[in-house]
Enzyme design. Structure first.
Site, short mmCIF file in Angstrom:
data_model
loop_
_atom_site.label_atom_id
_atom_site.label_comp_id
_atom_site.label_asym_id
_atom_site.label_seq_id
_atom_site.Cartn_x
_atom_site.Cartn_y
_atom_site.Cartn_z
N GLU A 62 30.81 1.85 37.53
CA GLU A 62 32.00 1.89 38.40
C GLU A 62 33.16 1.10 37.81
O GLU A 62 33.62 0.13 38.41
CB GLU A 62 31.68 1.27 39.76
CG GLU A 62 30.72 2.02 40.60
CD GLU A 62 30.32 1.23 41.83
OE1 GLU A 62 29.84 1.85 42.78
OE2 GLU A 62 30.47 -0.01 41.86
N ARG A 110 48.68 -11.09 41.24
CA ARG A 110 47.57 -11.70 40.49
C ARG A 110 47.87 -13.09 39.93
O ARG A 110 47.03 -13.97 40.01
CB ARG A 110 47.09 -10.75 39.38
CG ARG A 110 46.60 -9.40 39.94
CD ARG A 110 45.84 -8.58 38.93
NE ARG A 110 44.55 -9.15 38.62
CZ ARG A 110 44.30 -9.89 37.57
NH1 ARG A 110 45.25 -10.09 36.67
NH2 ARG A 110 43.11 -10.40 37.38
N GLY A 122 33.40 -4.00 36.23
CA GLY A 122 33.60 -5.38 35.81
C GLY A 122 34.05 -5.63 34.38
O GLY A 122 34.45 -6.76 34.06
N GLY A 179 36.83 -0.08 36.99
CA GLY A 179 38.16 0.09 37.59
C GLY A 179 39.21 -0.44 36.63
O GLY A 179 39.93 0.29 35.96
N ARG A 180 39.20 -1.79 36.50
CA ARG A 180 40.21 -2.46 35.68
C ARG A 180 40.28 -1.92 34.25
O ARG A 180 41.37 -1.63 33.75
CB ARG A 180 39.89 -3.96 35.63
CG ARG A 180 40.95 -4.80 34.96
CD ARG A 180 40.42 -6.21 34.68
NE ARG A 180 39.74 -6.79 35.81
CZ ARG A 180 40.30 -7.58 36.71
NH1 ARG A 180 41.57 -7.90 36.62
NH2 ARG A 180 39.59 -8.07 37.71
N CYS A 223 60.44 -15.56 47.95
CA CYS A 223 60.75 -16.91 48.44
C CYS A 223 59.49 -17.74 48.54
O CYS A 223 58.95 -17.95 49.63
CB CYS A 223 61.44 -16.81 49.79
SG CYS A 223 62.96 -15.89 49.61
N GLU A 224 59.01 -18.15 47.43
CA GLU A 224 57.79 -18.93 47.36
C GLU A 224 57.75 -19.58 45.98
O GLU A 224 57.89 -18.89 44.97
CB GLU A 224 56.60 -17.99 47.52
CG GLU A 224 55.35 -18.69 47.81
CD GLU A 224 54.50 -17.96 48.87
OE1 GLU A 224 53.36 -18.34 48.96
OE2 GLU A 224 54.98 -17.06 49.58
N1 LLP Z 1 32.35 -1.77 41.98
C1 LLP Z 1 32.38 -2.66 42.97
C2 LLP Z 1 31.32 -2.67 43.97
C3 LLP Z 1 33.43 -3.59 43.05
O1 LLP Z 1 33.46 -4.49 44.03
C4 LLP Z 1 34.46 -3.57 42.06
C5 LLP Z 1 35.57 -4.52 42.11
C6 LLP Z 1 34.38 -2.60 41.05
C7 LLP Z 1 33.30 -1.72 41.03
C8 LLP Z 1 35.42 -2.50 39.96
O2 LLP Z 1 35.43 -3.63 39.17
P1 LLP Z 1 36.39 -3.69 37.86
O3 LLP Z 1 35.81 -2.75 36.84
O4 LLP Z 1 37.75 -3.28 38.29
O5 LLP Z 1 36.33 -5.10 37.44
N2 LLP Z 1 41.62 -8.01 42.74
C9 LLP Z 1 40.87 -8.61 41.66
C10 LLP Z 1 39.68 -7.78 41.29
C11 LLP Z 1 38.72 -7.54 42.44
C12 LLP Z 1 37.58 -6.67 42.05
C13 LLP Z 1 36.78 -6.30 43.25
N3 LLP Z 1 35.67 -5.41 42.99
C14 LLP Z 1 41.80 -8.83 40.47
O6 LLP Z 1 42.97 -8.49 40.55
O7 LLP Z 1 41.38 -9.38 39.46
#
Ligand code: LLP
Length: 435
Positions: free
Chosen positions: A287, A327, A249, A289-290, A358-359
């Protein structure tokens, strides 16, 4: 400054030309075509190091990269080298990680509606942990593990009831959420595990409070809730849970107005909460990701047609858009851009960078002040490493872009550009139509 507090990859240089990882972006566009995803290896490895250092006081910290942000074999390979494990949510992610040569005990399988096929695959590949989301899954995992004569090590995913100030769609920890067990359901699931689900071995609790989080306090509160639950489970059942997964997150800086905390500040919030609640948790999982992959990525586009609405906006159309980066249209996400080949220009104007799809909603950036753009110019949009390629589609039957990895002035393709034949390869014309 932490890497997640940078808009651009750390190796970005503005000399005669704009370069990332020592590679001239106009050259990359020429060589590989556009749209093109570019990943800077130094930025990626840099943030991994920051996470490791920020949490070094924890002997057993497990960094699990959330594959959903960007899951390609080369990226997985780099993160494996950097000591990360992997948070996966589908057979496809598990398969990609497995094929990249990862030790599968470092993999966690997560998700709110895992299918029997996916669970079987995860059991076959011997993933290290399952994060069990609901009653239905608990029963199924117990049964399928039993059929294989094994015990599955699990965490229970809980909804901690924290609201984060982020976009509604990317908020997951609030009470009315489709993810995880409500705190009021914990007793029931723990009793079931103790009495019936003998093939499940409960190791700990898991929560994830949302994405693109800017407040450290949210993590402090989350750790507090997890700690209290762990303590109450110990008191009630005499079970000492050993693991706490606090999810991902941490936010990133898409535009100047974004103010995400640093990785160090995240670690500080976690540490303070751990000290305050004074519980012994041998293993903590993160965890991210982003924050791991977003700053390392940029997307290059070529400008095409443009249009000035009488007395209104000027639109400049790019050769990509909502199919390679959904996004902005999904979350009103904002980005920062630069015209790669006009670094020295003094002639600026405000334009809207429109996508090619096309949107009407396919706008990548509204009202941005940039050097005057002509057709053929190369535009770089920053911070597109996460949730761009991973959410890309073939809308309008357009091929998905290629991805290159840059480092030390070298560029390597890590995902091929799709071809027209790729687009039709799964199509079938039934015989009865072939007359
Ligand atoms: N762990 C769990 C259980 C999650 O559901 C997620 C993301 C993460 C870790 C990783 O979170 P991060 O560090 O990436 O924030 N598509 C959306 C983001 C959806 C995130 C879903 N879960 C966007 O483009 O902003």
């Amino acid at each position: 400054m932490s890497i997640n507090q940078h808009i651009k990859p750390v190796t970005t240089e503005e000399r005669e030309n704009l370069t990332i990882g020592g590679c001239d972006l106009t050259e990359l566009a020429k060589r590989y075509g556009t749209p093109l995803y570019v990943i800077d290896e130094a930025t990626l490895r840099g943030i991994c190091k920051e996470y490791r250092q920020a949490f070094k006081e924890y002997k057993n910290i497990k960094m699990m990269y959330a594959c959903k942000a960007l899951c390609t074999s080369a990226v997985i390979k780099i993160l494996d080298e950097e000591g990360f494990g992997f948070d996966t949510v589908s057979a496809g992610e598990i398969y990609t990680v497995f094929k990249s040569g990862v030790d599968m005990s470092k993999v966690l399988f997560n998700g709110s509606n895992k299918s029997a096929r996916e669970i079987e695959l995860a059991l076959e590949y011997k993933v290290g942990r399952f994060s069990v989301d609901n009653f239905y899954e608990a029963e199924m995992l117990h049964r399928l593990a039993g059929e294989k004569g094994i015990t599955a090590d699990i965490l229970l995913r809980i909804t901690p009831g924290i609201e984060c100030h982020t976009h509604d769609y990317i908020q997951t920890g609030q009470t009315d959420s489709k993810f995880g067990f409500d705190l009021s359901q914990l007793d029931e699931i723990i009793s079931l595990i103790r009495s019936k689900y003998k093939n499940l071995n409960l190791k700990g609790l898991h929560a994830h409070i949302g994405s693109q989080i800017f407040e450290q306090k949210s993590y402090y509160d989350e750790v507090g809730i997890l700690a209290c639950q762990i303590e109450s489970i110990r008191k009630k059942y005499g079970i000492q849970l050993e693991e706490m997964n606090i999810g991902g997150g941490l936010g990133v800086k898409y535009t100047e107005s974004d103010t995400p905390p640093s990785v160090e500040e995240l670690a500080k919030a976690v540490t303070e909460a751990m000290h305050k609640y004074a519980i012994e948790i041998p293993t903590i999982y993160l965890e991210p990701g982003r924050s791991i992959i977003s700053p390392a990525g940029v997307t290059l586009y070529t400008a095409g047609s443009s249009k000035r609405v009488p007395n209104g906006r000027k639109y400049v159309a790019l050769d990509g858009g909502m199919a390679d980066n959904p996004r902005p249209s999904m979350y009103q996400a904002q980005y920062t851009a630069q015209v790669v080949n006009r670094l020295k220009s003094k002639d600026f104007e405000t334009v809207t960078l429109a996508g090619r799809y096309c949107e009407s909603g396919d706008i990548l950036i509204n009202d941005i002040n940039l050097p005057k753009i002509e057709a053929g110019d190369i535009i770089c949009i920053y911070n597109t490493g996460a949730y761009n390629y991973s959410m890309a589609s073939n809308y309008n039957r357009v091929e998905k872009p290629a991805m290159v990895l840059v480092n030390n002035s070298q560029s390597d393709i890590i995902v091929y550009r799709e071809t027209l034949d790729n687009l039709i390869m799964y199509d079938v014309i039934p015989d009865r139509l072939k007359k």
